[in-house]
Design a protein around this motif. Structure first.
Motif, PDB file in Angstrom:
ATOM      1  N   GLN A  96       0.840  -1.027   0.241  1.00  0.00           N
ATOM      2  CA  GLN A  96       0.066  -0.122  -0.065  1.00  0.00           C
ATOM      3  C   GLN A  96       0.630   1.278   0.116  1.00  0.00           C
ATOM      4  O   GLN A  96       0.473   2.396  -0.382  1.00  0.00           O
ATOM      5  N   ASP A  97       2.122   1.142   0.478  1.00  0.00           N
ATOM      6  CA  ASP A  97       3.213   2.366   0.565  1.00  0.00           C
ATOM      7  C   ASP A  97       3.740   2.503  -0.943  1.00  0.00           C
ATOM      8  O   ASP A  97       4.791   1.909  -1.095  1.00  0.00           O
ATOM      9  N   GLN A  98       3.554   3.499  -1.537  1.00  0.00           N
ATOM     10  CA  GLN A  98       4.088   3.561  -2.929  1.00  0.00           C
ATOM     11  C   GLN A  98       5.771   4.120  -2.576  1.00  0.00           C
ATOM     12  O   GLN A  98       6.344   3.906  -3.286  1.00  0.00           O
ATOM     13  N   ASN A  99       5.999   4.285  -1.538  1.00  0.00           N
ATOM     14  CA  ASN A  99       7.340   4.714  -1.076  1.00  0.00           C
ATOM     15  C   ASN A  99       8.342   3.439  -1.236  1.00  0.00           C
ATOM     16  O   ASN A  99       9.554   3.605  -1.314  1.00  0.00           O
ATOM     17  N   LEU A 100       7.772   2.347  -1.214  1.00  0.00           N
ATOM     18  CA  LEU A 100       8.388   0.955  -1.484  1.00  0.00           C
ATOM     19  C   LEU A 100       8.973   0.986  -2.623  1.00  0.00           C
ATOM     20  O   LEU A 100       9.904   0.245  -2.810  1.00  0.00           O
ATOM     21  N   LEU A 101       8.609   1.720  -3.669  1.00  0.00           N
ATOM     22  CA  LEU A 101       9.206   1.708  -4.955  1.00  0.00           C
ATOM     23  C   LEU A 101      10.664   2.466  -4.893  1.00  0.00           C
ATOM     24  O   LEU A 101      11.351   2.287  -5.826  1.00  0.00           O
ATOM     25  N   ASN A 102      10.935   3.267  -3.765  1.00  0.00           N
ATOM     26  CA  ASN A 102      12.077   3.908  -4.027  1.00  0.00           C
ATOM     27  C   ASN A 102      12.876   3.418  -2.605  1.00  0.00           C
ATOM     28  O   ASN A 102      12.544   2.939  -1.784  1.00  0.00           O
ATOM     29  N   ASP A 103      14.125   4.015  -2.490  1.00  0.00           N
ATOM     30  CA  ASP A 103      15.099   3.698  -1.512  1.00  0.00           C
ATOM     31  C   ASP A 103      14.586   4.202  -0.177  1.00  0.00           C
ATOM     32  O   ASP A 103      13.725   5.362   0.009  1.00  0.00           O
ATOM     33  N   ASP A 104      15.216   3.543   0.823  1.00  0.00           N
ATOM     34  CA  ASP A 104      14.743   4.016   2.115  1.00  0.00           C
ATOM     35  C   ASP A 104      15.789   4.888   2.876  1.00  0.00           C
ATOM     36  O   ASP A 104      15.741   5.433   4.079  1.00  0.00           O
ATOM     37  N   VAL A 105      16.776   5.084   2.158  1.00  0.00           N
ATOM     38  CA  VAL A 105      17.998   5.920   2.541  1.00  0.00           C
ATOM     39  C   VAL A 105      18.480   6.736   1.458  1.00  0.00           C
ATOM     40  O   VAL A 105      18.300   6.549   0.274  1.00  0.00           O
ATOM     41  N   CYS A 106      19.175   7.865   1.754  1.00  0.00           N
ATOM     42  CA  CYS A 106      19.746   8.859   0.705  1.00  0.00           C
ATOM     43  C   CYS A 106      20.875   8.142  -0.219  1.00  0.00           C
ATOM     44  O   CYS A 106      21.459   7.522   0.524  1.00  0.00           O
ATOM     45  N   PHE A 107      20.524   8.323  -1.599  1.00  0.00           N
ATOM     46  CA  PHE A 107      21.625   7.799  -2.230  1.00  0.00           C
ATOM     47  C   PHE A 107      23.058   8.148  -2.114  1.00  0.00           C
ATOM     48  O   PHE A 107      23.901   7.631  -2.277  1.00  0.00           O
ATOM     49  N   GLY A 135      15.793   9.645   6.927  1.00  0.00           N
ATOM     50  CA  GLY A 135      15.442  11.075   7.331  1.00  0.00           C
ATOM     51  C   GLY A 135      14.305  11.496   6.218  1.00  0.00           C
ATOM     52  O   GLY A 135      13.716  10.693   5.517  1.00  0.00           O
ATOM     53  N   GLU A 136      14.125  12.792   6.151  1.00  0.00           N
ATOM     54  CA  GLU A 136      13.238  13.215   5.152  1.00  0.00           C
ATOM     55  C   GLU A 136      13.719  13.152   3.846  1.00  0.00           C
ATOM     56  O   GLU A 136      14.698  13.758   3.355  1.00  0.00           O
ATOM     57  N   LEU A 137      13.325  12.299   2.929  1.00  0.00           N
ATOM     58  CA  LEU A 137      13.718  11.920   1.550  1.00  0.00           C
ATOM     59  C   LEU A 137      12.729  12.482   0.496  1.00  0.00           C
ATOM     60  O   LEU A 137      11.514  12.436   0.507  1.00  0.00           O
ATOM     61  N   VAL A 138      13.463  12.894  -0.433  1.00  0.00           N
ATOM     62  CA  VAL A 138      12.675  13.443  -1.885  1.00  0.00           C
ATOM     63  C   VAL A 138      12.866  12.080  -2.876  1.00  0.00           C
ATOM     64  O   VAL A 138      13.905  11.776  -3.062  1.00  0.00           O
ATOM     65  N   CYS A 139      11.645  11.506  -3.133  1.00  0.00           N
ATOM     66  CA  CYS A 139      12.017  10.337  -4.068  1.00  0.00           C
ATOM     67  C   CYS A 139      11.982  10.829  -5.559  1.00  0.00           C
ATOM     68  O   CYS A 139      10.991  11.634  -6.080  1.00  0.00           O
ATOM     69  N   PHE A 184      16.563  10.883  -1.980  1.00  0.00           N
ATOM     70  CA  PHE A 184      17.890  12.289  -1.544  1.00  0.00           C
ATOM     71  C   PHE A 184      17.211  12.918  -0.666  1.00  0.00           C
ATOM     72  O   PHE A 184      16.002  13.283  -0.401  1.00  0.00           O
ATOM     73  N   HIS A 185      18.339  13.163   0.328  1.00  0.00           N
ATOM     74  CA  HIS A 185      17.823  14.457   1.291  1.00  0.00           C
ATOM     75  C   HIS A 185      17.932  15.809   0.326  1.00  0.00           C
ATOM     76  O   HIS A 185      18.762  15.741  -0.562  1.00  0.00           O
ATOM     77  N   SER A 186      16.998  16.541   0.607  1.00  0.00           N
ATOM     78  CA  SER A 186      17.187  17.957  -0.349  1.00  0.00           C
ATOM     79  C   SER A 186      18.455  18.501  -0.193  1.00  0.00           C
ATOM     80  O   SER A 186      19.024  19.091  -1.328  1.00  0.00           O
ATOM     81  N   CYS A 187      19.116  18.452   1.043  1.00  0.00           N
ATOM     82  CA  CYS A 187      20.553  19.141   0.778  1.00  0.00           C
ATOM     83  C   CYS A 187      21.597  18.433   0.531  1.00  0.00           C
ATOM     84  O   CYS A 187      22.682  18.790   0.107  1.00  0.00           O
ATOM     85  N   CYS A 188      21.449  17.042   0.102  1.00  0.00           N
ATOM     86  CA  CYS A 188      22.562  16.158  -0.505  1.00  0.00           C
ATOM     87  C   CYS A 188      22.291  16.309  -2.264  1.00  0.00           C
ATOM     88  O   CYS A 188      23.492  16.116  -2.725  1.00  0.00           O
ATOM     89  N   HIS A 189      21.142  16.639  -2.727  1.00  0.00           N
ATOM     90  CA  HIS A 189      21.216  16.484  -4.183  1.00  0.00           C
ATOM     91  C   HIS A 189      21.456  17.672  -4.791  1.00  0.00           C
ATOM     92  O   HIS A 189      21.651  18.699  -4.132  1.00  0.00           O
ATOM     93  N   LEU A 190      21.868  17.689  -5.849  1.00  0.00           N
ATOM     94  CA  LEU A 190      22.386  18.856  -6.642  1.00  0.00           C
ATOM     95  C   LEU A 190      21.567  18.719  -8.074  1.00  0.00           C
ATOM     96  O   LEU A 190      21.635  17.720  -8.832  1.00  0.00           O
ATOM     97  N   PRO A 191      20.753  19.870  -8.427  1.00  0.00           N
ATOM     98  CA  PRO A 191      20.400  20.849  -7.463  1.00  0.00           C
ATOM     99  C   PRO A 191      19.520  20.520  -6.511  1.00  0.00           C
ATOM    100  O   PRO A 191      18.860  19.472  -6.682  1.00  0.00           O
ATOM    101  N   ALA A 192      19.444  21.355  -5.396  1.00  0.00           N
ATOM    102  CA  ALA A 192      18.339  21.142  -4.496  1.00  0.00           C
ATOM    103  C   ALA A 192      16.813  21.186  -4.973  1.00  0.00           C
ATOM    104  O   ALA A 192      16.624  22.225  -5.831  1.00  0.00           O
ATOM    105  N   PRO A 193      15.972  20.082  -4.671  1.00  0.00           N
ATOM    106  CA  PRO A 193      14.572  20.066  -5.166  1.00  0.00           C
ATOM    107  C   PRO A 193      14.079  21.461  -4.639  1.00  0.00           C
ATOM    108  O   PRO A 193      14.271  21.617  -3.443  1.00  0.00           O
ATOM    109  N   GLY A 194      13.074  21.891  -5.606  1.00  0.00           N
ATOM    110  CA  GLY A 194      12.480  23.003  -4.925  1.00  0.00           C
ATOM    111  C   GLY A 194      11.318  22.719  -4.158  1.00  0.00           C
ATOM    112  O   GLY A 194      10.526  21.968  -4.397  1.00  0.00           O
ATOM    113  N   GLY A 195      11.344  23.559  -3.007  1.00  0.00           N
ATOM    114  CA  GLY A 195      10.246  23.215  -2.017  1.00  0.00           C
ATOM    115  C   GLY A 195      10.358  21.825  -1.241  1.00  0.00           C
ATOM    116  O   GLY A 195      11.159  21.049  -1.607  1.00  0.00           O
ATOM    117  N   ASP A 196       9.403  21.721  -0.505  1.00  0.00           N
ATOM    118  CA  ASP A 196       9.292  20.593   0.522  1.00  0.00           C
ATOM    119  C   ASP A 196       8.568  19.244  -0.342  1.00  0.00           C
ATOM    120  O   ASP A 196       9.144  18.215  -0.294  1.00  0.00           O
TER     121      ASP A 196
END
Length: 380
Positions: free
Chosen positions: A214-225, A231-235, A243-255
């Motif tokens: 039921q959790d669509q997030n299972l399609l993505n990693d559970d940790v930052c690449f 933590g709070e990850l953007v998939c 990824f964590h927003s602060c780890c990715h380049l460029p940072a994803p826009g918004g939460d």
């Protein structure tokens, strides 16, 4: 001619032929407390291969065929009992099946004993971690134990591009295979790992999120690449990375960036526009190759905390590499580098600083940078 009984033999069996019963085509030969038809007595005397009772059965050494020809006995025909034939065939098939079962079971026992002997020689400590490297044919992936459920549900195998169930994974190279047998880790099938309790299957009626998916997030990693922490990850919507927003380049826009593709996926769609030499690229403004520089730096940031520096003495025991590469990341985001050469030189400085007095390590890391550079900036 006046006798009602005749002594008869067939092979090593002796009996008495009763003429009245013979004339009535009944079981007429009595031997060892049993009644036989001539055809049955022939079989009883182990002469059934002759398939001609008239010559197989003797009376005082004379075949019954001779007595029939001389008119002492009528040429009576005795048909084989269909019921008896069916019973004999059934018994034969039953015996044959038992023999086959015995052979198969013996073979399986031998194989099981060989497997047990092989298992005793395997160091089971290699299966103790949270993940297992798995292969099936030419395909490979990483099985995450906490995601494992059964063959058909629980996307537990991470390939380069997807999270897959064991059954999905096996379809990549062996559509007709069996996941418990054909997916192996360190040479041991998953079925054997289940027996060894390395893997714990869920119950058939399990209603957890993994089994129900039921959790669509299972399609993505559970940790930052990049940093390999949760933590709070953007998939990414195009690959399993998160990824964590602060780890990715460029940072994803918004939460909540909505439909979003990571830099690794965006780079796959970048087409070459012209043929340029390495020197031309190095002397070009960073602004022309911002995406390429971000892609290369993301690779290095990930590898600085995982594979690249694991075997470098002292490197993984401190944080100079990730910290200084983080500084390069910040400078890139602030547009502090004018040319691609300045960007590459800054990375080389990090390698040199973190591998001081270790020329071999510096050479290896520089080679890796060159390898990545040629991959990222190939024919542009």
């Amino acid at each position: 001619q006046n006798k009602s009984q005749l002594p008869v033999t067939c092979g090593y069996k002796e009996g008495v032929l009763y003429l009245k019963k013979y004339y009535d085509k009944q079981k007429c030969i009595f031997s060892e407390e049993q009644w036989f038809k001539p055809t049955e007595f022939e079989r009883f005397g182990m002469k059934e291969k002759n398939k001609k009772w008239r010559t197989s059965i003797l009376c005082s050494g004379i075949p019954l065929q001779k007595l029939i020809e001389d008119g002492f006995l009528p040429a009576t025909t005795f048909k084989k009992s269909r019921v008896q034939d069916a019973k004999n065939k059934k018994n034969f098939i039953f015996c044959l099946v038992n023999i086959c079962v015995f052979v198969v079971e013996s073979h399986e026992k031998i194989e099981d004993n060989q497997d047990d002997d092989d298992d005793d020689a395997i160091d089971m400590s290699m299966f103790e971690g949270p993940v297992l490297p798995v292969t099936c044919g030419s395909d490979s992936g990483i099985l995450h134990k906490y995601r494992f459920s059964t063959g058909r549900c629980g996307r537990c195998i991470r390939t380069e591009n997807f999270w897959l169930t064991p059954e999905d994974f096996i379809r990549l190279s062996k559509p007709d295979g069996t996941w418990k047998k054909d997916i192996v880790s360190h040479g041991m099938p998953l079925g054997k790992l289940i027996t060894k309790r390395v893997l714990e299957p869920h119950a058939v009626n399990c209603d957890c999120d993994i089994c129900q998916e039921q959790d669509q997030n299972l399609l993505n990693d559970d940790v930052c690449f990049v940093c390999n922490s949760d933590g709070e990850l953007v998939c990414c919507d195009d690959c399993p990375r998160a990824f964590h927003s602060c780890c990715h380049l460029p940072a994803p826009g918004g939460d909540s960036p909505g439909q979003w593709s990571c830099t690794f996926c965006v780079m796959k769609n970048v087409e070459s526009s012209s043929q340029r030499t390495q020197q031309d690229v190095l002397s070009s403004p960073v602004s022309q190759y911002t995406l390429h520089c971000q892609y290369l730096l993301l690779h290095l940031l990930r590898e600085s905390m995982t594979d690249l520096c694991v075997n470098v003495p002292g490197y993984s025991k401190n944080i100079c590499g990730p910290m200084m590469l983080g500084r390069v990341k910040m400078n890139l985001e602030n547009n502090d580098y004018q040319t691609v050469r300045e960007f590459i030189t800054a990375i080389e400085y990090v390698f040199h600083h973190c591998t001081a007095n270790r020329d071999n390590d510096f050479s290896r890391m520089t080679f890796r940078l060159k390898e990545l550079f040629e991959t990222v900036f190939k024919p542009l």
